[in-house]
Design a protein around this motif. Structure first.
Motif, PDB file in Angstrom:
ATOM      1  N   TRP A  50       0.788  -1.229   0.000  1.00  0.00           N
ATOM      2  CA  TRP A  50       0.000   0.000   0.000  1.00  0.00           C
ATOM      3  C   TRP A  50       0.821   1.281   0.000  1.00  0.00           C
ATOM      4  O   TRP A  50       0.280   2.366  -0.181  1.00  0.00           O
ATOM      5  CB  TRP A  50      -0.928   0.027   1.217  1.00  0.00           C
ATOM      6  N   GLY A  51       2.111   1.200   0.272  1.00  0.00           N
ATOM      7  CA  GLY A  51       2.932   2.400   0.386  1.00  0.00           C
ATOM      8  C   GLY A  51       2.874   2.943   1.799  1.00  0.00           C
ATOM      9  O   GLY A  51       2.526   2.238   2.731  1.00  0.00           O
ATOM     10  N   ALA A  52       3.203   4.209   1.954  1.00  0.00           N
ATOM     11  CA  ALA A  52       3.203   4.813   3.287  1.00  0.00           C
ATOM     12  C   ALA A  52       1.770   5.035   3.757  1.00  0.00           C
ATOM     13  O   ALA A  52       0.898   5.395   2.972  1.00  0.00           O
ATOM     14  CB  ALA A  52       3.957   6.142   3.273  1.00  0.00           C
ATOM     15  N   GLY A  53       1.559   4.796   5.043  1.00  0.00           N
ATOM     16  CA  GLY A  53       0.232   5.011   5.600  1.00  0.00           C
ATOM     17  C   GLY A  53       0.248   4.906   7.110  1.00  0.00           C
ATOM     18  O   GLY A  53       1.270   4.576   7.713  1.00  0.00           O
ATOM     19  N   PRO A  54      -0.882   5.201   7.717  1.00  0.00           N
ATOM     20  CA  PRO A  54      -0.964   5.151   9.181  1.00  0.00           C
ATOM     21  C   PRO A  54      -0.661   3.750   9.712  1.00  0.00           C
ATOM     22  O   PRO A  54      -1.075   2.760   9.114  1.00  0.00           O
ATOM     23  CB  PRO A  54      -2.414   5.526   9.468  1.00  0.00           C
ATOM     24  N   SER A  55       0.059   3.683  10.824  1.00  0.00           N
ATOM     25  CA  SER A  55       0.323   2.394  11.458  1.00  0.00           C
ATOM     26  C   SER A  55      -0.134   2.373  12.916  1.00  0.00           C
ATOM     27  O   SER A  55      -0.365   1.315  13.473  1.00  0.00           O
ATOM     28  CB  SER A  55       1.813   2.039  11.368  1.00  0.00           C
ATOM     29  N   VAL A  56      -0.270   3.552  13.527  1.00  0.00           N
ATOM     30  CA  VAL A  56      -0.788   3.670  14.887  1.00  0.00           C
ATOM     31  C   VAL A  56      -1.732   4.862  14.908  1.00  0.00           C
ATOM     32  O   VAL A  56      -1.351   5.957  14.515  1.00  0.00           O
ATOM     33  CB  VAL A  56       0.352   3.889  15.920  1.00  0.00           C
ATOM     34  N   TRP A  57      -2.986   4.602  15.345  1.00  0.00           N
ATOM     35  CA  TRP A  57      -3.930   5.719  15.401  1.00  0.00           C
ATOM     36  C   TRP A  57      -5.066   5.424  16.372  1.00  0.00           C
ATOM     37  O   TRP A  57      -5.307   4.290  16.747  1.00  0.00           O
ATOM     38  CB  TRP A  57      -4.469   6.056  14.025  1.00  0.00           C
ATOM     39  N   LEU A  58      -5.747   6.506  16.727  1.00  0.00           N
ATOM     40  CA  LEU A  58      -6.968   6.438  17.519  1.00  0.00           C
ATOM     41  C   LEU A  58      -8.102   6.944  16.651  1.00  0.00           C
ATOM     42  O   LEU A  58      -8.016   8.041  16.100  1.00  0.00           O
ATOM     43  CB  LEU A  58      -6.863   7.320  18.772  1.00  0.00           C
ATOM     44  N   ASN A  59      -9.146   6.114  16.475  1.00  0.00           N
ATOM     45  CA  ASN A  59     -10.376   6.601  15.874  1.00  0.00           C
ATOM     46  C   ASN A  59     -11.223   7.161  17.004  1.00  0.00           C
ATOM     47  O   ASN A  59     -11.418   6.514  18.029  1.00  0.00           O
ATOM     48  CB  ASN A  59     -11.161   5.482  15.191  1.00  0.00           C
ATOM     49  N   ALA A  95     -10.111  10.450  26.243  1.00  0.00           N
ATOM     50  CA  ALA A  95      -9.142   9.656  25.475  1.00  0.00           C
ATOM     51  C   ALA A  95      -8.377  10.525  24.486  1.00  0.00           C
ATOM     52  O   ALA A  95      -7.150  10.385  24.337  1.00  0.00           O
ATOM     53  CB  ALA A  95      -9.852   8.516  24.752  1.00  0.00           C
ATOM     54  N   VAL A  96      -9.066  11.435  23.814  1.00  0.00           N
ATOM     55  CA  VAL A  96      -8.397  12.337  22.867  1.00  0.00           C
ATOM     56  C   VAL A  96      -7.397  13.221  23.606  1.00  0.00           C
ATOM     57  O   VAL A  96      -6.259  13.398  23.163  1.00  0.00           O
ATOM     58  CB  VAL A  96      -9.426  13.185  22.089  1.00  0.00           C
ATOM     59  N   THR A  97      -7.801  13.752  24.741  1.00  0.00           N
ATOM     60  CA  THR A  97      -6.896  14.580  25.546  1.00  0.00           C
ATOM     61  C   THR A  97      -5.644  13.808  25.915  1.00  0.00           C
ATOM     62  O   THR A  97      -4.523  14.313  25.792  1.00  0.00           O
ATOM     63  CB  THR A  97      -7.621  15.076  26.826  1.00  0.00           C
ATOM     64  N   GLU A  98      -5.815  12.555  26.353  1.00  0.00           N
ATOM     65  CA  GLU A  98      -4.669  11.739  26.753  1.00  0.00           C
ATOM     66  C   GLU A  98      -3.763  11.426  25.561  1.00  0.00           C
ATOM     67  O   GLU A  98      -2.530  11.497  25.676  1.00  0.00           O
ATOM     68  CB  GLU A  98      -5.148  10.447  27.420  1.00  0.00           C
ATOM     69  N   VAL A  99      -4.346  11.102  24.408  1.00  0.00           N
ATOM     70  CA  VAL A  99      -3.534  10.808  23.215  1.00  0.00           C
ATOM     71  C   VAL A  99      -2.728  12.037  22.800  1.00  0.00           C
ATOM     72  O   VAL A  99      -1.549  11.925  22.457  1.00  0.00           O
ATOM     73  CB  VAL A  99      -4.422  10.312  22.054  1.00  0.00           C
ATOM     74  N   LYS A 144      -1.534   4.744  23.572  1.00  0.00           N
ATOM     75  CA  LYS A 144      -2.881   4.232  23.810  1.00  0.00           C
ATOM     76  C   LYS A 144      -3.422   4.789  25.122  1.00  0.00           C
ATOM     77  O   LYS A 144      -2.773   4.685  26.156  1.00  0.00           O
ATOM     78  CB  LYS A 144      -2.860   2.706  23.871  1.00  0.00           C
ATOM     79  N   PRO A 145      -4.596   5.377  25.093  1.00  0.00           N
ATOM     80  CA  PRO A 145      -5.156   5.968  26.314  1.00  0.00           C
ATOM     81  C   PRO A 145      -5.377   4.925  27.409  1.00  0.00           C
ATOM     82  O   PRO A 145      -5.951   3.868  27.162  1.00  0.00           O
ATOM     83  CB  PRO A 145      -6.499   6.543  25.855  1.00  0.00           C
ATOM     84  N   THR A 146      -4.935   5.253  28.596  1.00  0.00           N
ATOM     85  CA  THR A 146      -5.131   4.364  29.742  1.00  0.00           C
ATOM     86  C   THR A 146      -6.445   4.657  30.460  1.00  0.00           C
ATOM     87  O   THR A 146      -6.830   3.904  31.355  1.00  0.00           O
ATOM     88  CB  THR A 146      -3.964   4.493  30.745  1.00  0.00           C
ATOM     89  N   CYS A 147      -7.129   5.709  30.058  1.00  0.00           N
ATOM     90  CA  CYS A 147      -8.416   6.039  30.667  1.00  0.00           C
ATOM     91  C   CYS A 147      -9.540   5.160  30.112  1.00  0.00           C
ATOM     92  O   CYS A 147     -10.688   5.278  30.519  1.00  0.00           O
ATOM     93  CB  CYS A 147      -8.747   7.518  30.471  1.00  0.00           C
ATOM     94  N   VAL A 148      -9.197   4.254  29.197  1.00  0.00           N
ATOM     95  CA  VAL A 148     -10.152   3.332  28.585  1.00  0.00           C
ATOM     96  C   VAL A 148      -9.686   1.913  28.883  1.00  0.00           C
ATOM     97  O   VAL A 148      -8.499   1.614  28.772  1.00  0.00           O
ATOM     98  CB  VAL A 148     -10.216   3.541  27.052  1.00  0.00           C
ATOM     99  N   ASP A 149     -10.622   1.032  29.256  1.00  0.00           N
ATOM    100  CA  ASP A 149     -10.318  -0.389  29.360  1.00  0.00           C
ATOM    101  C   ASP A 149     -10.505  -0.973  27.961  1.00  0.00           C
ATOM    102  O   ASP A 149     -11.607  -0.932  27.413  1.00  0.00           O
ATOM    103  CB  ASP A 149     -11.267  -1.081  30.347  1.00  0.00           C
ATOM    104  N   TRP A 150      -9.407  -1.482  27.379  1.00  0.00           N
ATOM    105  CA  TRP A 150      -9.422  -1.956  26.000  1.00  0.00           C
ATOM    106  C   TRP A 150      -9.494  -3.482  25.944  1.00  0.00           C
ATOM    107  O   TRP A 150      -8.940  -4.152  26.801  1.00  0.00           O
ATOM    108  CB  TRP A 150      -8.166  -1.511  25.264  1.00  0.00           C
ATOM    109  N   SER A 151     -10.117  -3.994  24.902  1.00  0.00           N
ATOM    110  CA  SER A 151     -10.061  -5.430  24.603  1.00  0.00           C
ATOM    111  C   SER A 151      -9.745  -5.580  23.123  1.00  0.00           C
ATOM    112  O   SER A 151     -10.032  -4.694  22.321  1.00  0.00           O
ATOM    113  CB  SER A 151     -11.371  -6.123  24.962  1.00  0.00           C
ATOM    114  N   ASN A 152      -9.129  -6.705  22.788  1.00  0.00           N
ATOM    115  CA  ASN A 152      -8.758  -6.969  21.400  1.00  0.00           C
ATOM    116  C   ASN A 152     -10.029  -7.168  20.589  1.00  0.00           C
ATOM    117  O   ASN A 152     -10.760  -8.131  20.806  1.00  0.00           O
ATOM    118  CB  ASN A 152      -7.835  -8.172  21.319  1.00  0.00           C
TER     119      ASN A 152
END
Length: 128
Positions: free
Chosen positions: A39-48, A104-108, A114-122
């Protein structure tokens, strides 16, 4: 996608968008980019981050997978305008209270991780 000026108050912009009527909107806060042979260059880490009134959505993506807020995973979907302006049907389990989206946006923006104010699951494992 449009870029904001460097001196823009991103949270103020998001709060203004959240107060507008219409289809909820989702944005990608890209933290890292990588080169991909296909795909070429592109995002690899992001928050939606999605904004839709009283609720919004969160999804974290990095090289270890896609992560959703820990909640009751459901097959139900909700429609958001994606970062490209296209309608996207997204899992309703990505939705959280809007103030958690702002936290979460403020923390990012502060930590660039990755925001720690959110409990994440895969999210990939939950879909299987």
């Amino acid at each position: 996608m449009r870029a904001l000026p460097a001196d823009a108050d991103l949270l103020a912009e998001f709060r203004t968008l959240n107060d507008q009527p219409g289809t909820p909107r989702m944005f990608a806060l890209v933290l890292e980019e990588a080169e991909d042979s296909e795909w070429g260059a592109g995002p690899s880490v992001w928050l939606n981050a999605g904004f839709g009134g009283e609720t919004g959505l969160l999804r974290w993506v990095d090289d270890s997978g896609f992560f959703a807020p820990t909640s009751a995973h459901t097959a139900d979907t909700v429609t958001y305008l994606d970062p490209h302006g296209e309608l996207a049907a997204l899992p309703k389990s990505l939705q959280v209270p809007i103030e958690q989206v702002f936290a979460a946006v403020t923390e990012v923006l502060r930590t660039r991780s990755k925001p720690t104010c959110v409990d994440w699951s895969n999210a990939e494992a939950a879909a299987e």
